[in-house]
Design a protein around this motif. Sequence first.
Motif, PDB file in Angstrom:
ATOM      1  N   ALA A  74       0.808  -1.228   0.000  1.00 36.62           N
ATOM      2  CA  ALA A  74       0.000   0.000   0.000  1.00 36.62           C
ATOM      3  C   ALA A  74       0.838   1.273   0.000  1.00 36.62           C
ATOM      4  CB  ALA A  74      -0.959  -0.007   1.188  1.00 36.62           C
ATOM      5  N   GLU A  75       1.802   1.329  -0.891  1.00 38.78           N
ATOM      6  CA  GLU A  75       2.590   2.556  -0.997  1.00 38.78           C
ATOM      7  C   GLU A  75       2.361   3.249  -2.344  1.00 38.78           C
ATOM      8  OE1 GLU A  75       6.787   1.991  -0.662  1.00 38.78           O
ATOM      9  OE2 GLU A  75       6.845   0.447  -2.175  1.00 38.78           O
ATOM     10  N   GLN A  76       1.125   3.227  -2.805  1.00 37.17           N
ATOM     11  CA  GLN A  76       0.804   3.861  -4.084  1.00 37.17           C
ATOM     12  C   GLN A  76       1.054   5.360  -4.067  1.00 37.17           C
ATOM     13  OE1 GLN A  76      -1.160   1.824  -2.378  1.00 37.17           O
ATOM     14  NE2 GLN A  76      -3.237   2.616  -2.142  1.00 37.17           N
ATOM     15  N   LYS A  77       1.108   5.975  -2.902  1.00 36.48           N
ATOM     16  CA  LYS A  77       1.385   7.408  -2.797  1.00 36.48           C
ATOM     17  C   LYS A  77       2.786   7.731  -3.331  1.00 36.48           C
ATOM     18  CE  LYS A  77       1.198  11.174   0.622  1.00 36.48           C
ATOM     19  NZ  LYS A  77       1.967  12.047  -0.167  1.00 36.48           N
ATOM     20  N   GLU A  78       3.691   6.769  -3.255  1.00 37.20           N
ATOM     21  CA  GLU A  78       5.061   6.970  -3.745  1.00 37.20           C
ATOM     22  C   GLU A  78       5.105   7.181  -5.261  1.00 37.20           C
ATOM     23  OE1 GLU A  78       7.887   7.209  -1.991  1.00 37.20           O
ATOM     24  OE2 GLU A  78       6.751   7.023  -0.126  1.00 37.20           O
ATOM     25  N   PHE A  79       4.059   6.772  -5.965  1.00 35.11           N
ATOM     26  CA  PHE A  79       4.048   6.845  -7.420  1.00 35.11           C
ATOM     27  C   PHE A  79       3.242   8.022  -7.967  1.00 35.11           C
ATOM     28  CE2 PHE A  79       4.824   2.393  -6.409  1.00 35.11           C
ATOM     29  CZ  PHE A  79       5.964   2.156  -7.165  1.00 35.11           C
ATOM     30  N   GLU A  80       2.803   8.927  -7.108  1.00 33.88           N
ATOM     31  CA  GLU A  80       1.965  10.037  -7.555  1.00 33.88           C
ATOM     32  C   GLU A  80       2.644  10.930  -8.589  1.00 33.88           C
ATOM     33  OE1 GLU A  80       0.561  12.213  -4.199  1.00 33.88           O
ATOM     34  OE2 GLU A  80      -0.977  10.740  -3.716  1.00 33.88           O
ATOM     35  N   ASN A  81       3.935  11.149  -8.462  1.00 36.51           N
ATOM     36  CA  ASN A  81       4.662  12.035  -9.386  1.00 36.51           C
ATOM     37  C   ASN A  81       5.423  11.280 -10.464  1.00 36.51           C
ATOM     38  OD1 ASN A  81       3.814  14.360  -8.066  1.00 36.51           O
ATOM     39  ND2 ASN A  81       5.474  14.225  -6.580  1.00 36.51           N
ATOM     40  N   LEU A  82       5.200   9.992 -10.569  1.00 32.55           N
ATOM     41  CA  LEU A  82       5.925   9.206 -11.575  1.00 32.55           C
ATOM     42  C   LEU A  82       5.576   9.656 -12.986  1.00 32.55           C
ATOM     43  CD1 LEU A  82       7.933   6.925 -11.956  1.00 32.55           C
ATOM     44  CD2 LEU A  82       6.007   5.334 -12.015  1.00 32.55           C
ATOM     45  N   TRP A  83       4.374  10.143 -13.189  1.00 29.81           N
ATOM     46  CA  TRP A  83       3.968  10.616 -14.516  1.00 29.81           C
ATOM     47  C   TRP A  83       4.837  11.802 -14.960  1.00 29.81           C
ATOM     48  CZ3 TRP A  83       2.241  15.471 -15.677  1.00 29.81           C
ATOM     49  CH2 TRP A  83       1.903  16.287 -14.599  1.00 29.81           C
ATOM     50  N   VAL A  84       5.272  12.628 -14.015  1.00 28.18           N
ATOM     51  CA  VAL A  84       6.128  13.769 -14.358  1.00 28.18           C
ATOM     52  C   VAL A  84       7.477  13.261 -14.879  1.00 28.18           C
ATOM     53  CG1 VAL A  84       7.277  15.837 -13.484  1.00 28.18           C
ATOM     54  CG2 VAL A  84       4.992  15.241 -12.664  1.00 28.18           C
ATOM     55  N   ALA A  85       8.028  12.263 -14.210  1.00 25.81           N
ATOM     56  CA  ALA A  85       9.296  11.683 -14.660  1.00 25.81           C
ATOM     57  C   ALA A  85       9.137  11.048 -16.042  1.00 25.81           C
ATOM     58  CB  ALA A  85       9.790  10.654 -13.654  1.00 25.81           C
ATOM     59  N   GLY A  86       8.016  10.373 -16.266  1.00 19.99           N
ATOM     60  CA  GLY A  86       7.751   9.792 -17.583  1.00 19.99           C
ATOM     61  C   GLY A  86       7.633  10.859 -18.660  1.00 19.99           C
ATOM     62  N   LEU A  87       6.982  11.957 -18.331  1.00 23.51           N
ATOM     63  CA  LEU A  87       6.830  13.054 -19.278  1.00 23.51           C
ATOM     64  C   LEU A  87       8.187  13.678 -19.613  1.00 23.51           C
ATOM     65  CD1 LEU A  87       4.782  14.845 -20.824  1.00 23.51           C
ATOM     66  CD2 LEU A  87       4.799  16.357 -18.834  1.00 23.51           C
ATOM     67  N   VAL A  88       9.014  13.896 -18.597  1.00 25.30           N
ATOM     68  CA  VAL A  88      10.349  14.456 -18.827  1.00 25.30           C
ATOM     69  C   VAL A  88      11.181  13.518 -19.702  1.00 25.30           C
ATOM     70  CG1 VAL A  88      12.523  15.046 -17.682  1.00 25.30           C
ATOM     71  CG2 VAL A  88      10.366  15.888 -16.759  1.00 25.30           C
ATOM     72  N   SER A  89      11.120  12.221 -19.418  1.00 27.91           N
ATOM     73  CA  SER A  89      11.917  11.273 -20.201  1.00 27.91           C
ATOM     74  C   SER A  89      11.405  11.120 -21.630  1.00 27.91           C
ATOM     75  CB  SER A  89      11.959   9.911 -19.515  1.00 27.91           C
ATOM     76  OG  SER A  89      10.698   9.293 -19.558  1.00 27.91           O
ATOM     77  N   ALA A  90      10.167  11.493 -21.887  1.00 28.07           N
ATOM     78  CA  ALA A  90       9.634  11.442 -23.256  1.00 28.07           C
ATOM     79  C   ALA A  90       9.894  12.728 -24.019  1.00 28.07           C
ATOM     80  CB  ALA A  90       8.134  11.157 -23.219  1.00 28.07           C
ATOM     81  N   VAL A  91       9.866  13.875 -23.317  1.00 21.30           N
ATOM     82  CA  VAL A  91       9.982  15.172 -23.989  1.00 21.30           C
ATOM     83  C   VAL A  91      11.435  15.540 -24.289  1.00 21.30           C
ATOM     84  CG1 VAL A  91       9.617  17.656 -23.663  1.00 21.30           C
ATOM     85  CG2 VAL A  91       7.787  16.053 -23.154  1.00 21.30           C
ATOM     86  N   LEU A  92      12.359  15.262 -23.370  1.00 18.04           N
ATOM     87  CA  LEU A  92      13.746  15.682 -23.578  1.00 18.04           C
ATOM     88  C   LEU A  92      14.373  15.110 -24.858  1.00 18.04           C
ATOM     89  CD1 LEU A  92      15.277  15.894 -19.999  1.00 18.04           C
ATOM     90  CD2 LEU A  92      14.578  17.735 -21.531  1.00 18.04           C
ATOM     91  N   PRO A  93      14.197  13.814 -25.174  1.00 19.14           N
ATOM     92  CA  PRO A  93      14.742  13.348 -26.455  1.00 19.14           C
ATOM     93  C   PRO A  93      14.111  14.038 -27.664  1.00 19.14           C
ATOM     94  CG  PRO A  93      14.305  11.495 -25.028  1.00 19.14           C
ATOM     95  CD  PRO A  93      13.717  12.696 -24.363  1.00 19.14           C
ATOM     96  N   MET A  94      12.834  14.414 -27.553  1.00 13.76           N
ATOM     97  CA  MET A  94      12.195  15.126 -28.668  1.00 13.76           C
ATOM     98  C   MET A  94      12.805  16.519 -28.851  1.00 13.76           C
ATOM     99  SD  MET A  94       8.203  14.246 -28.506  1.00 13.76           S
ATOM    100  CE  MET A  94       7.734  13.021 -27.335  1.00 13.76           C
ATOM    101  N   LEU A  95      13.201  17.145 -27.763  1.00 10.51           N
ATOM    102  CA  LEU A  95      13.838  18.459 -27.869  1.00 10.51           C
ATOM    103  C   LEU A  95      15.167  18.385 -28.616  1.00 10.51           C
ATOM    104  CD1 LEU A  95      13.144  20.011 -24.363  1.00 10.51           C
ATOM    105  CD2 LEU A  95      12.009  20.535 -26.525  1.00 10.51           C
ATOM    106  N   THR A  96      15.903  17.291 -28.419  1.00 10.78           N
ATOM    107  CA  THR A  96      17.170  17.161 -29.135  1.00 10.78           C
ATOM    108  C   THR A  96      16.949  17.005 -30.636  1.00 10.78           C
ATOM    109  OG1 THR A  96      17.248  14.768 -28.797  1.00 10.78           O
ATOM    110  CG2 THR A  96      18.342  16.142 -27.154  1.00 10.78           C
ATOM    111  N   MET A  97      15.799  16.492 -31.026  1.00 10.95           N
ATOM    112  CA  MET A  97      15.517  16.341 -32.458  1.00 10.95           C
ATOM    113  C   MET A  97      15.385  17.694 -33.147  1.00 10.95           C
ATOM    114  SD  MET A  97      13.282  12.813 -32.640  1.00 10.95           S
ATOM    115  CE  MET A  97      11.821  13.614 -33.025  1.00 10.95           C
ATOM    116  N   LEU A  98      15.078  18.731 -32.387  1.00 10.29           N
ATOM    117  CA  LEU A  98      15.013  20.069 -32.977  1.00 10.29           C
ATOM    118  C   LEU A  98      16.381  20.541 -33.470  1.00 10.29           C
ATOM    119  CD1 LEU A  98      12.656  21.801 -30.385  1.00 10.29           C
ATOM    120  CD2 LEU A  98      12.060  20.983 -32.682  1.00 10.29           C
ATOM    121  N   LEU A  99      17.452  20.004 -32.905  1.00  9.62           N
ATOM    122  CA  LEU A  99      18.809  20.403 -33.294  1.00  9.62           C
ATOM    123  C   LEU A  99      19.332  19.642 -34.513  1.00  9.62           C
ATOM    124  CD1 LEU A  99      20.410  20.590 -29.753  1.00  9.62           C
ATOM    125  CD2 LEU A  99      19.631  22.489 -31.169  1.00  9.62           C
TER     126      LEU A  99
END
Length: 138
Positions: A74-99
């Motif tokens: 019952a430690e689901q509270k630990e995963f509340e911000n995991l979506w932010v980490a997933g979003l960062v890991s998806a967006v940063l590689p896309m930013l490099t494609m701009l270069l």
Amino acid sequence: HEFFVLGAWGAVGVASMWMWLPGVVLLSHLCPSGVEATMYALLAGCHNLGLSVASYLGACLLETLEVAPRGAPAEQKEFENLWVAGLVSAVLPMLTMLLLPWMIPDARQTESLLKPGSSAIAGSPWQRWTGGLEEDDP
């Protein structure tokens, strides 16, 4: 389950090598004759350094977002911000494609990118930004 994990890791390794090969071919055309092995070693070293830095920055991001599960029930509270980490890991590689349009030459992989006897940095983005010597300058 074990066979799936082993097969998936094997497929990831093969795909990684397929993605690595075009960079090695491009780099071999960019370096002066006779130093291809040195350039390959530099590329491998930079790649490994980048992987290490990305791993540490990812761990710091998870620590900052307070995503630190310990395996307790019952430690689901630990995963509340995991979506932010997933979003960062998806967006940063896309930013490099701009270069990409500025960092990769507009040429075929089989074309020679350097004129014989020319400098390996002639016309590079760094040289253009800093006002360095042009290719024809002595």
